[in-house]
Enzyme design. Structure first.
Site, PDB file in Angstrom:
ATOM      1  CD  GLU A  43      41.504  11.819 -81.888  1.00 28.49           C
ATOM      2  OE1 GLU A  43      41.785  11.020 -80.987  1.00 28.49           O
ATOM      3  OE2 GLU A  43      41.118  11.467 -83.015  1.00 28.49           O
ATOM      4  CE  LYS A 113      42.082   9.111 -85.791  1.00 24.94           C
ATOM      5  NZ  LYS A 113      41.137   8.949 -84.651  1.00 24.94           N
ATOM      6  CB  CYS A 156      44.330   9.506 -82.100  1.00 24.14           C
ATOM      7  SG  CYS A 156      43.699   8.532 -80.718  1.00 24.14           S
TER       8      CYS A 156
HETATM    9  O1  LIG Z   1      35.472   8.839 -79.312  1.00 22.71           O
HETATM   10  C1  LIG Z   1      35.377  10.072 -79.279  1.00 22.71           C
HETATM   11  O2  LIG Z   1      34.597  10.639 -78.521  1.00 22.71           O
HETATM   12  C2  LIG Z   1      36.244  10.909 -80.147  1.00 22.71           C
HETATM   13  N1  LIG Z   1      37.153  10.169 -80.966  1.00 22.71           N
HETATM   14  C3  LIG Z   1      38.359   9.738 -80.556  1.00 22.71           C
HETATM   15  O3  LIG Z   1      38.710   9.993 -79.476  1.00 22.71           O
HETATM   16  C4  LIG Z   1      39.249   8.946 -81.483  1.00 22.71           C
HETATM   17  C5  LIG Z   1      38.421   8.341 -82.553  1.00 22.71           C
HETATM   18  S1  LIG Z   1      37.074   7.370 -81.906  1.00 22.71           S
HETATM   19  N2  LIG Z   1      39.924   7.946 -80.700  1.00 22.71           N
HETATM   20  C6  LIG Z   1      40.898   7.145 -81.146  1.00 22.71           C
HETATM   21  O4  LIG Z   1      41.347   7.234 -82.288  1.00 22.71           O
HETATM   22  C7  LIG Z   1      41.415   6.164 -80.105  1.00 22.71           C
HETATM   23  C8  LIG Z   1      42.481   5.209 -80.601  1.00 22.71           C
HETATM   24  C9  LIG Z   1      42.812   4.218 -79.550  1.00 22.71           C
HETATM   25  O5  LIG Z   1      42.426   4.331 -78.407  1.00 22.71           O
HETATM   26  C10 LIG Z   1      43.643   3.033 -79.891  1.00 22.71           C
HETATM   27  O6  LIG Z   1      44.199   2.979 -81.008  1.00 22.71           O
HETATM   28  O7  LIG Z   1      43.745   2.148 -79.052  1.00 22.71           O
END
Ligand SMILES: O=C(O)CNC(=O)[C@H](CS)NC(=O)CCC(=O)C(=O)O
Length: 269
Positions: A43, A113, A156
Site C-alpha cells: 500500500e 479500499k 491493509c
Molecule cells: O497514513 C498514510 O500515510 C497512508 N495510509 C495508510 O497507510 C493506511 C491508511 S491510513 N494505513 C492503514 O490502513 C494501517 C492499518 C493499520 O496499521 C492497522 O490496522 O493496525
C-alpha cells in the site's frame, strides 16, 4: 494452476513519487531475477506522505502509478499488483485503489479500499484516512488466473475484517493479496497474527507486501512483508529492511491442506 514463485515487496516509501517508483522498479527487478512470476507492491508504494501533499499531487500520482504498473508488468513479464495508490474521485477525495496487471500490461482487477483507517493509535499518532479517501462500496473482486490460481484482492486495514476474506474464499479465492502500510505500533502485536488467521480460516495462501521504517515525521511502519501458506506457516518474511519475501505457491500443497482441514466445506453461516 501451476507451482510458481510469488514475491511480496517491502519498501520505505517517501513523499516522493519519482524516487518511490525508481525503488519499486529495482525491487521488481530483484524479485524477477529470483524467479518470481507474481509480484505484489505494498500500500502507498508510489507515495507515502501527508494527506495534504497526497491530495495536492493525487492526479499526477494516479496517472504515473498506473502507467508504471503497466510498463513494469510488460518489461519484466510478470503479473503485478499495485497494492494501493490514490485515484481522484473529486477535488478533495481519492479512492485508495489496488490494481492487478498482467504481463501484457492489461488490467485484470481493480479494488477500492472499503475499510478506512480512522484510528487514534495509543502511541499518540492519529489517522483519519476518511478525510481524503472515499471508501469503496463493493466487496473486492477475485481474478481467476489459469496459471496462478484464483487471486483475491484487499488492502491493509481490511485484514481486520474477516467477512471480506470469507467473501473472497466463497468466490473461490486460493491466494489472498493483503498489501499494507501497517503502523509500527499495531503491527508488532497484530500483523502476523491477523495474516495467519486469514490464511488458516480460508485455507488460502496470503501474499502480504509491506511498508517498513520511517517515511516522514513520526510515521513509522512495521515491515515484515510475508508469504503464508494455507496451513498458516510463514514461508518467507522480509524482516525490517526494504527487500522482497519470495516463496513457492503450490497447488498440491493447497489441495493437501484443504483435504486435511476441510473447514471451508463445513461453514454453517
Ligand atoms: O497514513 C498514510 O500515510 C497512508 N495510509 C495508510 O497507510 C493506511 C491508511 S491510513 N494505513 C492503514 O490502513 C494501517 C492499518 C493499520 O496499521 C492497522 O490496522 O493496525
Amino acid at each position: 494452476m501451476k507451482s510458481y514463485l510469488a514475491a511480496a515487496i517491502q519498501m520505505t516509501s517517501k513523499p516522493d513519487l519519482e524516487k518511490n517508483l525508481a525503488e519499486a522498479e529495482d525491487l521488481i527487478d530483484l524479485a524477477k531475477r529470483q524467479g518470481a512470476e507474481l509480484i505484489g507492491l505494498p500500500e502507498n508504494f508510489s507515495f507515502l506522505g501527508t494527506e495534504t501533499e497526497k491530495i495536492a499531487q493525487a492526479g499526477a500520482i494516479a496517472e504515473q502509478t498506473e502507467k508504471f504498473l503497466k510498463t513494469m508488468a510488460q518489461r519484466f513479464q510478470v503479473t503485478l499488483l499495485g497494492g494501493g495508490f490514490p485515484i481522484p474521485v473529486s477535488s478533495d477525495k481519492v479512492h485508495n485503489t489496488a490494481l492487478l496487471i498482467d504481463p501484457n500490461g492489461e488490467e485484470l482487477a481493480r479494488y477500492h479500499k472499503v475499510h478506512l483507517f480512522d484510528v487514534n493509535v495509543p502511541d499518540g499518532n492519529t489517522y483519519q484516512e476518511s478525510l481524503t479517501v472515499q471508501a469503496g462500496t463493493e466487496l473486492p473482486p477475485i481474478y481467476k488466473s489459469e496459471l496462478f490460481g484464483c487471486l483475491g484482492l484487499s488492502v491493509c486495514y481490511d485484514v481486520r475484517f474477516p467477512e471480506l476474506y470469507r467473501s473472497l474464499s466463497q468466490q473461490g479465492a486460493e491466494v489472498l493479496f493483503i498489501p499494507a502500510a501497517f503502523t509500527a505500533y499495531t503491527g508488532k502485536d497484530h500483523w502476523k497474527v491477523l495474516l495467519q488467521a486469514r490464511a488458516i480460516e480460508n485455507t488460502c495462501y496470503c501474499i502480504a507486501p509491506a511498508q517498513t521504517g520511517c517515511h516522514y515525521a513520526r510515521r513509522k511502519t512495521h515491515g515484515h512483508a510475508m508469504i503464508i501458506d494455507p496451513w498458516g506457516i510463514i514461508l518467507a518474511d522480509a524482516g525490517e529492511e526494504p527487500g522482497v519475501a519470495i516463496a513457492e505457491i503450490r497447488p498440491d500443497r493447497l489441495q493437501q491442506v484443504r483435504r486435511q482441514m476441510p473447514s471451508l466445506n463445513h461453514r454453517v453461516f
